[in-house]
Write a protein that holds these residues in place. Structure first.
Motif, PDB file in Angstrom:
ATOM      1  N   THR A  65       0.826  -1.208   0.000  1.00  0.00           N
ATOM      2  CA  THR A  65       0.000   0.000   0.000  1.00  0.00           C
ATOM      3  C   THR A  65       0.857   1.254   0.000  1.00  0.00           C
ATOM      4  N   TYR A  66       1.861   1.289   0.892  1.00  0.00           N
ATOM      5  CA  TYR A  66       2.708   2.489   0.993  1.00  0.00           C
ATOM      6  C   TYR A  66       3.539   2.692  -0.270  1.00  0.00           C
ATOM      7  N   TYR A  69       0.639   3.945  -2.620  1.00  0.00           N
ATOM      8  CA  TYR A  69      -0.156   5.044  -2.075  1.00  0.00           C
ATOM      9  C   TYR A  69       0.419   5.495  -0.724  1.00  0.00           C
ATOM     10  N   PRO A  70       1.565   6.146  -0.729  1.00  0.00           N
ATOM     11  CA  PRO A  70       2.212   6.521   0.535  1.00  0.00           C
ATOM     12  C   PRO A  70       1.371   7.455   1.405  1.00  0.00           C
ATOM     13  N   TRP A  71       0.443   8.172   0.795  1.00  0.00           N
ATOM     14  CA  TRP A  71      -0.396   9.091   1.544  1.00  0.00           C
ATOM     15  C   TRP A  71      -1.366   8.369   2.485  1.00  0.00           C
ATOM     16  N   ILE A  72      -1.555   7.074   2.294  1.00  0.00           N
ATOM     17  CA  ILE A  72      -2.420   6.306   3.203  1.00  0.00           C
ATOM     18  C   ILE A  72      -1.867   6.362   4.631  1.00  0.00           C
ATOM     19  N   TYR A  74      -0.858   8.735   6.137  1.00  0.00           N
ATOM     20  CA  TYR A  74      -1.338   9.955   6.769  1.00  0.00           C
ATOM     21  C   TYR A  74      -2.460   9.646   7.765  1.00  0.00           C
ATOM     22  N   ASP A  77      -0.867   8.744  10.871  1.00  0.00           N
ATOM     23  CA  ASP A  77      -0.282   9.958  11.430  1.00  0.00           C
ATOM     24  C   ASP A  77      -1.324  10.691  12.274  1.00  0.00           C
ATOM     25  N   TRP A  78      -2.539  10.736  11.776  1.00  0.00           N
ATOM     26  CA  TRP A  78      -3.616  11.377  12.542  1.00  0.00           C
ATOM     27  C   TRP A  78      -3.954  10.572  13.791  1.00  0.00           C
TER      28      TRP A  78
END
Length: 166
Positions: A65-66, A69-72, A74, A77-78
């Motif tokens: 996935t990363y 889609y590395p933004w996943i 995020y 992170d939240w």
């Protein structure tokens, strides 16, 4: 040890646990990869093959996935940020537990809410039962110091009212 000192000691423990739990959500892929390596290098792989299989599924899922889609990441992170913000909320009870007892009670409610969330979301997402138990343990183990803090806060409140009474 005075009641307030015990309250603060338990709150420090709770705050540190929240911070550690939060900070460890940032490098999730690296942690899972390290955990997988450790599991394969120990007898745990023979004792709990289902655990090793699940960690491998998680590792492959994160890696794939990363990579695409590395933004996943995020999202986790939240999750980490939320843990840190919740930890900050407990500074209020650290400073004045009687006045901020509601934060302690809110924390206890959040710990209880972990259980249905893990059961419902874990089932929907197809997590193994053992993993859901681990997730639920955060709420179970998290509420223990808060129960202690709540009881000590009630004691402190009585002590303070007795000291003020004529």
């Amino acid at each position: 040890m005075a009641t307030l000192t015990w309250i603060r000691a338990w709150l420090i423990f709770f705050i540190v646990a929240l911070v550690v739990s939060g900070v460890t959500a940032f490098p999730l892929e690296a942690e899972v990869t390290l955990g997988s390596s450790i599991l394969h290098a120990t007898p745990i792989a023979e004792w709990f093959p289902w655990l090793v299989e699940w960690i491998e599924v998680v590792r492959y899922g994160l890696t794939d996935t990363y990579a695409s889609y590395p933004w996943i990441a995020y999202g986790t992170d939240w999750l980490a940020f939320a843990h840190l913000v919740i930890a900050i909320a407990f500074i209020g009870p650290f400073r004045d537990p009687v006045r901020n007892v509601w934060v302690i009670q809110w924390g206890m409610i959040a710990c209880i809410a972990v259980i249905p969330l893990a059961l419902i979301a874990g089932t929907i997402r197809g997590l193994p039962w053992g993993w859901m138990l681990i997730d639920m343990s955060f709420g179970i183990f998290g509420i223990i110091p808060l129960i202690i803090v709540l009881r000590l806060t009630r004691k402190l409140e009585r002590e303070q009212s007795e000291a003020v009474a004529p």
